[in-house]
Design a protein around this motif. Structure first.
Motif, PDB file in Angstrom:
ATOM      1  N   ILE A  34      -2.176  63.322  52.292  1.00  0.00           N
ATOM      2  CA  ILE A  34      -2.104  63.331  52.775  1.00  0.00           C
ATOM      3  C   ILE A  34      -0.540  62.126  52.435  1.00  0.00           C
ATOM      4  O   ILE A  34      -1.303  61.639  51.531  1.00  0.00           O
ATOM      5  CB  ILE A  34      -1.802  63.059  54.111  1.00  0.00           C
ATOM      6  CG1 ILE A  34      -2.363  61.536  54.054  1.00  0.00           C
ATOM      7  CG2 ILE A  34      -2.007  63.393  55.237  1.00  0.00           C
ATOM      8  CD1 ILE A  34      -2.599  60.429  55.277  1.00  0.00           C
ATOM      9  N   PRO A  35       1.058  61.627  52.243  1.00  0.00           N
ATOM     10  CA  PRO A  35       1.731  60.565  52.098  1.00  0.00           C
ATOM     11  C   PRO A  35       0.780  59.673  52.921  1.00  0.00           C
ATOM     12  O   PRO A  35       0.343  59.541  54.037  1.00  0.00           O
ATOM     13  CB  PRO A  35       2.883  60.237  53.041  1.00  0.00           C
ATOM     14  CG  PRO A  35       2.525  62.006  52.847  1.00  0.00           C
ATOM     15  CD  PRO A  35       1.597  62.754  53.319  1.00  0.00           C
ATOM     16  N   ALA A  36       0.873  58.470  51.871  1.00  0.00           N
ATOM     17  CA  ALA A  36       0.120  57.146  52.671  1.00  0.00           C
ATOM     18  C   ALA A  36       1.153  56.434  54.140  1.00  0.00           C
ATOM     19  O   ALA A  36       2.232  56.678  53.335  1.00  0.00           O
ATOM     20  CB  ALA A  36      -0.222  55.639  51.554  1.00  0.00           C
ATOM     21  N   PRO A  37       0.166  56.325  54.784  1.00  0.00           N
ATOM     22  CA  PRO A  37       1.024  55.817  55.667  1.00  0.00           C
ATOM     23  C   PRO A  37       1.904  54.513  55.893  1.00  0.00           C
ATOM     24  O   PRO A  37       0.993  53.590  55.172  1.00  0.00           O
ATOM     25  CB  PRO A  37      -0.103  55.467  57.059  1.00  0.00           C
ATOM     26  CG  PRO A  37      -0.995  56.322  56.939  1.00  0.00           C
ATOM     27  CD  PRO A  37      -0.824  56.179  55.287  1.00  0.00           C
ATOM     28  N   ARG A  38       2.830  54.658  55.980  1.00  0.00           N
ATOM     29  CA  ARG A  38       3.180  53.476  56.253  1.00  0.00           C
ATOM     30  C   ARG A  38       3.343  51.723  56.529  1.00  0.00           C
ATOM     31  O   ARG A  38       3.229  51.012  55.267  1.00  0.00           O
ATOM     32  CB  ARG A  38       5.069  53.376  56.420  1.00  0.00           C
ATOM     33  CG  ARG A  38       6.085  54.280  55.920  1.00  0.00           C
ATOM     34  CD  ARG A  38       7.359  54.345  57.287  1.00  0.00           C
ATOM     35  NE  ARG A  38       8.361  55.874  56.543  1.00  0.00           N
ATOM     36  CZ  ARG A  38       9.501  55.587  56.481  1.00  0.00           C
ATOM     37  NH1 ARG A  38      10.645  54.334  56.520  1.00  0.00           N
ATOM     38  NH2 ARG A  38       9.680  56.734  56.053  1.00  0.00           N
ATOM     39  N   ALA A  39       2.604  51.955  57.466  1.00  0.00           N
ATOM     40  CA  ALA A  39       1.059  50.396  58.062  1.00  0.00           C
ATOM     41  C   ALA A  39       0.580  49.997  57.144  1.00  0.00           C
ATOM     42  O   ALA A  39      -0.177  49.154  56.978  1.00  0.00           O
ATOM     43  CB  ALA A  39       0.832  51.119  59.091  1.00  0.00           C
ATOM     44  N   LEU A  40       0.115  50.962  55.750  1.00  0.00           N
ATOM     45  CA  LEU A  40      -0.989  50.688  54.528  1.00  0.00           C
ATOM     46  C   LEU A  40       0.092  50.647  53.301  1.00  0.00           C
ATOM     47  O   LEU A  40       0.699  50.884  52.975  1.00  0.00           O
ATOM     48  CB  LEU A  40      -1.751  51.617  54.481  1.00  0.00           C
ATOM     49  CG  LEU A  40      -2.287  52.182  55.673  1.00  0.00           C
ATOM     50  CD1 LEU A  40      -3.524  53.316  55.975  1.00  0.00           C
ATOM     51  CD2 LEU A  40      -2.875  50.879  56.536  1.00  0.00           C
ATOM     52  N   ARG A  41      -0.388  49.775  52.423  1.00  0.00           N
ATOM     53  CA  ARG A  41       0.428  49.240  51.245  1.00  0.00           C
ATOM     54  C   ARG A  41      -1.261  50.231  50.341  1.00  0.00           C
ATOM     55  O   ARG A  41      -2.407  50.695  50.415  1.00  0.00           O
ATOM     56  CB  ARG A  41      -0.198  48.129  50.880  1.00  0.00           C
ATOM     57  CG  ARG A  41       0.129  47.368  49.168  1.00  0.00           C
ATOM     58  CD  ARG A  41      -0.677  46.251  48.239  1.00  0.00           C
ATOM     59  NE  ARG A  41      -2.121  46.052  48.577  1.00  0.00           N
ATOM     60  CZ  ARG A  41      -2.795  47.407  47.787  1.00  0.00           C
ATOM     61  NH1 ARG A  41      -2.829  47.929  46.825  1.00  0.00           N
ATOM     62  NH2 ARG A  41      -4.384  47.215  47.820  1.00  0.00           N
ATOM     63  N   ALA A  42      -0.090  50.810  48.878  1.00  0.00           N
ATOM     64  CA  ALA A  42      -0.707  52.373  48.687  1.00  0.00           C
ATOM     65  C   ALA A  42       0.171  52.379  47.552  1.00  0.00           C
ATOM     66  O   ALA A  42       1.434  52.753  47.379  1.00  0.00           O
ATOM     67  CB  ALA A  42      -0.493  54.136  49.130  1.00  0.00           C
ATOM     68  N   ASP A  43      -0.548  51.996  45.779  1.00  0.00           N
ATOM     69  CA  ASP A  43       1.090  51.969  45.287  1.00  0.00           C
ATOM     70  C   ASP A  43       0.782  53.378  44.657  1.00  0.00           C
ATOM     71  O   ASP A  43       2.385  53.599  43.297  1.00  0.00           O
ATOM     72  CB  ASP A  43      -0.472  51.518  43.767  1.00  0.00           C
ATOM     73  CG  ASP A  43      -1.104  49.624  44.091  1.00  0.00           C
ATOM     74  OD1 ASP A  43      -0.134  49.317  44.492  1.00  0.00           O
ATOM     75  OD2 ASP A  43      -1.840  49.476  43.450  1.00  0.00           O
ATOM     76  N   CYS A  44      -0.266  54.431  44.656  1.00  0.00           N
ATOM     77  CA  CYS A  44       0.260  55.676  44.147  1.00  0.00           C
ATOM     78  C   CYS A  44       1.359  56.372  45.406  1.00  0.00           C
ATOM     79  O   CYS A  44       1.706  57.543  44.762  1.00  0.00           O
ATOM     80  CB  CYS A  44      -0.722  56.371  43.869  1.00  0.00           C
ATOM     81  SG  CYS A  44      -1.571  56.917  45.277  1.00  0.00           S
ATOM     82  N   GLY A  45       0.631  56.444  46.596  1.00  0.00           N
ATOM     83  CA  GLY A  45       1.687  56.664  48.225  1.00  0.00           C
ATOM     84  C   GLY A  45       1.515  57.963  48.181  1.00  0.00           C
ATOM     85  O   GLY A  45       1.973  58.760  49.149  1.00  0.00           O
ATOM     86  N   LEU A  46       0.066  58.581  48.084  1.00  0.00           N
ATOM     87  CA  LEU A  46      -0.686  59.499  48.465  1.00  0.00           C
ATOM     88  C   LEU A  46      -2.128  58.785  49.276  1.00  0.00           C
ATOM     89  O   LEU A  46      -2.279  57.449  48.670  1.00  0.00           O
ATOM     90  CB  LEU A  46      -1.059  60.439  47.363  1.00  0.00           C
ATOM     91  CG  LEU A  46       0.412  61.187  46.759  1.00  0.00           C
ATOM     92  CD1 LEU A  46      -0.100  62.099  45.739  1.00  0.00           C
ATOM     93  CD2 LEU A  46       0.966  62.131  48.625  1.00  0.00           C
ATOM     94  N   ALA A  47      -2.960  59.184  50.121  1.00  0.00           N
ATOM     95  CA  ALA A  47      -4.028  59.213  50.744  1.00  0.00           C
ATOM     96  C   ALA A  47      -4.832  60.269  51.044  1.00  0.00           C
ATOM     97  O   ALA A  47      -4.642  61.422  51.555  1.00  0.00           O
ATOM     98  CB  ALA A  47      -3.522  58.269  51.557  1.00  0.00           C
ATOM     99  N   ILE A  48      -5.856  60.590  51.161  1.00  0.00           N
ATOM    100  CA  ILE A  48      -6.754  60.911  51.495  1.00  0.00           C
ATOM    101  C   ILE A  48      -6.950  61.018  53.387  1.00  0.00           C
ATOM    102  O   ILE A  48      -7.269  60.223  53.436  1.00  0.00           O
ATOM    103  CB  ILE A  48      -8.372  61.666  50.932  1.00  0.00           C
ATOM    104  CG1 ILE A  48      -7.366  62.402  49.336  1.00  0.00           C
ATOM    105  CG2 ILE A  48      -8.825  62.282  51.482  1.00  0.00           C
ATOM    106  CD1 ILE A  48      -8.629  62.387  48.178  1.00  0.00           C
TER     107      ILE A  48
END
Length: 93
Positions: A34-48
């Protein structure tokens, strides 16, 4: 996209998150990239994203593959709580 009680794994690079997705899908685990939620800092912009019921299996496979995420969060209502480590469910202050 992320339901209450779901876990979100954040990685430090697009390469690692894509590799983690591949490994988890090879193990037939029900995860979603998924796209990383805006509330979370994510360098790559994606999350699982994965369900609480699958947490032990997902994080076990990631650990065995040397692909532990940089951070893991659980959705609680409208916010996210950071978890200390795989499978423990505890929060950091």
């Amino acid at each position: 996209m992320v339901r209450d009680g779901d876990f979100v794994a954040i990685f430090n690079s697009i390469h690692r998150v894509m590799k983690a997705e591949k490994v988890l899908k090879e193990h037939l685990l029900p995860i979603l990239l998924i796209p990383a939620p805006r509330a979370l800092r994510a360098d790559c912009g994606l999350a699982i994203r994965y369900a609480a019921a699958d947490r032990q299996a997902v994080e076990g496979v990631l650990s065995a593959s040397g692909l532990l995420p940089e951070e893991i969060f659980v959705r609680e209502g409208e916010s996210y709580r950071r978890c200390d480590g795989p499978g423990d469910g505890s929060a950091r202050a």
